[in-house]
Design a protein around this motif. Structure first.
Motif, PDB file in Angstrom:
ATOM      1  N   VAL A  20       1.689 -29.800   7.127  1.00 59.65           N
ATOM      2  CA  VAL A  20       1.158 -29.195   5.912  1.00 59.65           C
ATOM      3  C   VAL A  20       0.507 -27.878   6.304  1.00 59.65           C
ATOM      4  CG1 VAL A  20      -0.386 -29.458   3.945  1.00 59.65           C
ATOM      5  CG2 VAL A  20       0.709 -31.483   4.956  1.00 59.65           C
ATOM      6  N   ASP A  69      -1.602 -24.536   5.343  1.00 55.49           N
ATOM      7  CA  ASP A  69      -2.656 -24.194   4.392  1.00 55.49           C
ATOM      8  C   ASP A  69      -2.473 -22.740   3.950  1.00 55.49           C
ATOM      9  OD1 ASP A  69      -4.934 -23.497   3.080  1.00 55.49           O
ATOM     10  OD2 ASP A  69      -6.312 -24.250   4.610  1.00 55.49           O
ATOM     11  N   TRP A  75       5.403 -28.757   4.336  1.00 56.76           N
ATOM     12  CA  TRP A  75       4.796 -28.433   3.047  1.00 56.76           C
ATOM     13  C   TRP A  75       3.840 -27.260   3.158  1.00 56.76           C
ATOM     14  CZ3 TRP A  75       6.997 -31.240  -0.722  1.00 56.76           C
ATOM     15  CH2 TRP A  75       7.590 -32.451  -0.350  1.00 56.76           C
ATOM     16  N   GLU A 104       0.515 -25.834   1.120  1.00 55.39           N
ATOM     17  CA  GLU A 104      -0.500 -26.107   0.105  1.00 55.39           C
ATOM     18  C   GLU A 104      -1.167 -24.810  -0.314  1.00 55.39           C
ATOM     19  OE1 GLU A 104      -2.286 -30.603   0.897  1.00 55.39           O
ATOM     20  OE2 GLU A 104      -3.350 -28.869   1.682  1.00 55.39           O
ATOM     21  N   ARG A 139       1.028 -28.570  -3.756  1.00 55.36           N
ATOM     22  CA  ARG A 139       1.835 -28.677  -2.550  1.00 55.36           C
ATOM     23  C   ARG A 139       3.285 -28.354  -2.888  1.00 55.36           C
ATOM     24  NH1 ARG A 139       1.575 -33.862   1.541  1.00 55.36           N
ATOM     25  NH2 ARG A 139      -0.465 -32.983   1.931  1.00 55.36           N
TER      26      ARG A 139
END
Lengths: 343, 343
Positions: A253, A255, A326, A328, A333
């Motif tokens: 993920v 950021d 992913w 975010e 997301r």
């Protein structure tokens, strides 16, 4: 026949010949590293391995018309970058550079002066990295200039950084800023005048043309065992994140709110109506390092960062147990894009 | 997307993409050498150095239109030769091959099937030499196919062969026969039909396209300290003799009556009205080894030769105290010609 005798003439590499070119390289590459037992001039170079260490080797080519244009970029910068991208690979392994091989494929009409400058670009960076140019090859090209470098390094076998050591929960950190190289390339592609670039824009072009490999911090983080995995950003942040996550068999993920987009790159993206983060994710060639840091090594990692004060380290995401890559941002997301395709 | 799914289609490397190409190489290059700690797939490869040994490294590129033509030579042979010329450099140092890096610069329309065959040519020879393919790079070419190989080897530091160890009075010995590769190239250039070549002529084309590096004898001669200097014949016998003599600061006298000209090459030269020796001296790419042997090491050298029964060793001249490179034949001495210019 030397460039000194005909300083302004258009002497070509073909008119000088292979043996004389090799001799020019040999003179420029003189080095006193005590691990080089035999340098340029024999069938091969000979190096004494570092005691108790492993050999780390990588090769990368830069091709005219694909990776650079001769009408945009000075020969010295072409030489510099051809080596820098290889040193960046060594840095991503936590390895210390030791020696360099240079394989040149030269158009017959390549000017001797450009040849000398290209060699100087390689040799200056090689010597700064304490990795002397010890050998290579010169061949003729019926087409583009190709500069192929092999970099040899050394690392402690239990302090190697690979792409595959990351675990779910590890935090992702990035050195420096990103997007600048892609912005610099975009400025050159759109025909921006170098003389009228702002300082921030000129810095982007410099980042594209003469990247600085993150040799020292890679070695320091590896030496402190402060990261579980590392990869360099040759093909951009999105690609690097994917590669590290895939090799580590994790999801990831990113950021989107904390990606350290270069100031000049952000301005350039906005001017073109693009989001700085999207522009940066799709761009390549920043040659920063992406580290995965286990939570229990965060303080060791930050301690390395404090000692390397001129290298910003920014947390940009984390490895995750669930598969997929992913991004975010704005509390949502979304799937991470593909990034930059070099080939 | 795999070649198996579309066996007869014209899939190109560009349609497959860099990551998938690297994965194809990785699958083909699987090896179990215990000194390869990390192979294809990370930022760099990692090798454990041999104990008490030095690293020997060399690089050499083959360029389409300069060193080979794709309409003449099969991809597998191009791959084979690109590695063979590097293994020949290691052999000339008395080094044992350990690992190989492959840097490919590929035209976008290069067929995937040719890519696979080229890789197989590299990998088959690499595995036969116990030097696995451990890494490399794939870039796009706007022009010719370029195959750049880096070969890494290992040698005992006090048993290295260099070009520069020869002394006046040392005898010069040549492995195998010479002239065949130049004859093979000449046959291809003149459009000889492969299917109608005599066995001797076909052997010349094979010598040009798929040379066998003299790995074992180089290592054995070095191990027995049976030679003072060595060079390989990448640019032909005349050039090799010059290089060895210059590096050893000696003169040299070549014995024109005893040069082991290949049978098929001699026939080809005579058919064209040339002396077999003159044809051979001007030709390159035989990849035989030229050794300088001190008189007191002659029996040790011959003992190595007896153990390597399938490698003929022929005395072709001697190093001399007086400067200059000379050819003796018919009781007269003439200056040695220049030989083959690769660049």
């Amino acid at each position: 026949l030397t460039a000194q005798q005909f300083p302004d003439s258009d002497i070509t590499v073909a008119s000088v010949g292979e043996h004389a070119l090799i001799e020019r390289v040999r003179q420029r590459a003189a080095s006193s590293a005590d691990w080089v037992l035999l340098g340029i001039g024999d069938d091969a170079a000979v190096l004494r391995p570092a005691r108790g260490a492993v050999d780390v080797v990588t090769t990368d080519a830069m091709v005219e018309g694909v990776h650079f244009r001769r009408d945009w970029t000075a020969p010295r910068a072409i030489g510099h970058k051809s080596l820098a991208v290889n040193l960046s690979d060594l840095a991503a392994m936590g390895a210390r550079p030791r020696a360099v091989l240079l394989s040149l494929v030269l158009p017959a009409d390549f000017p001797l002066r450009d040849f000398d400058e290209l060699i100087d670009g390689v040799v200056t960076l090689a010597n700064a990295a304490h990795a002397p140019l010890v050998g290579g090859n010169i061949a003729r090209s019926p087409g583009p200039l190709v500069v192929d470098v092999t970099a040899l390094g050394t690392a402690h076998p239990r302090r190697l950084l690979t792409r595959g050591g990351g675990r779910p929960g590890d935090e992702l950190f990035l050195t420096g800023t990103v997007g600048a190289a892609a912005a610099g390339l975009s400025m050159l592609q759109e025909g921006e005048e170098r003389s009228s670039l702002s300082p921030e824009a000129a810095a982007c072009v410099a980042r594209y043309e003469q990247p600085s490999p993150r040799t020292r911090i890679g070695e320091r983080v590896a030496g402190a065992k402060a990261a579980s995995a590392c990869v360099d950003l040759s093909d951009g942040l999105a690609d690097a994140v994917r590669q590290l996550a895939a090799a580590s068999r994790c999801g990831v993920v990113l950021d989107g709110e904390h990606i350290p987009v270069d100031e000049g790159a952000a301005a350039w993206a906005r001017r073109r109506g693009q989001s700085p983060v999207d522009f940066t994710l799709a761009g390549g060639e920043d040659y920063e390092l992406l580290f995965a840091v286990p939570r229990q090594r965060l303080s060791a990692f930050r301690a390395v960062g404090r000692r390397e004060q001129n290298v910003p380290l920014t947390r940009v995401g984390r490895l995750a147990p669930e598969p997929g890559c992913w991004l975010e941002r704005d509390g949502r997301r979304e799937p991470l894009g593909r990034g930059f395709a070099h080939f």
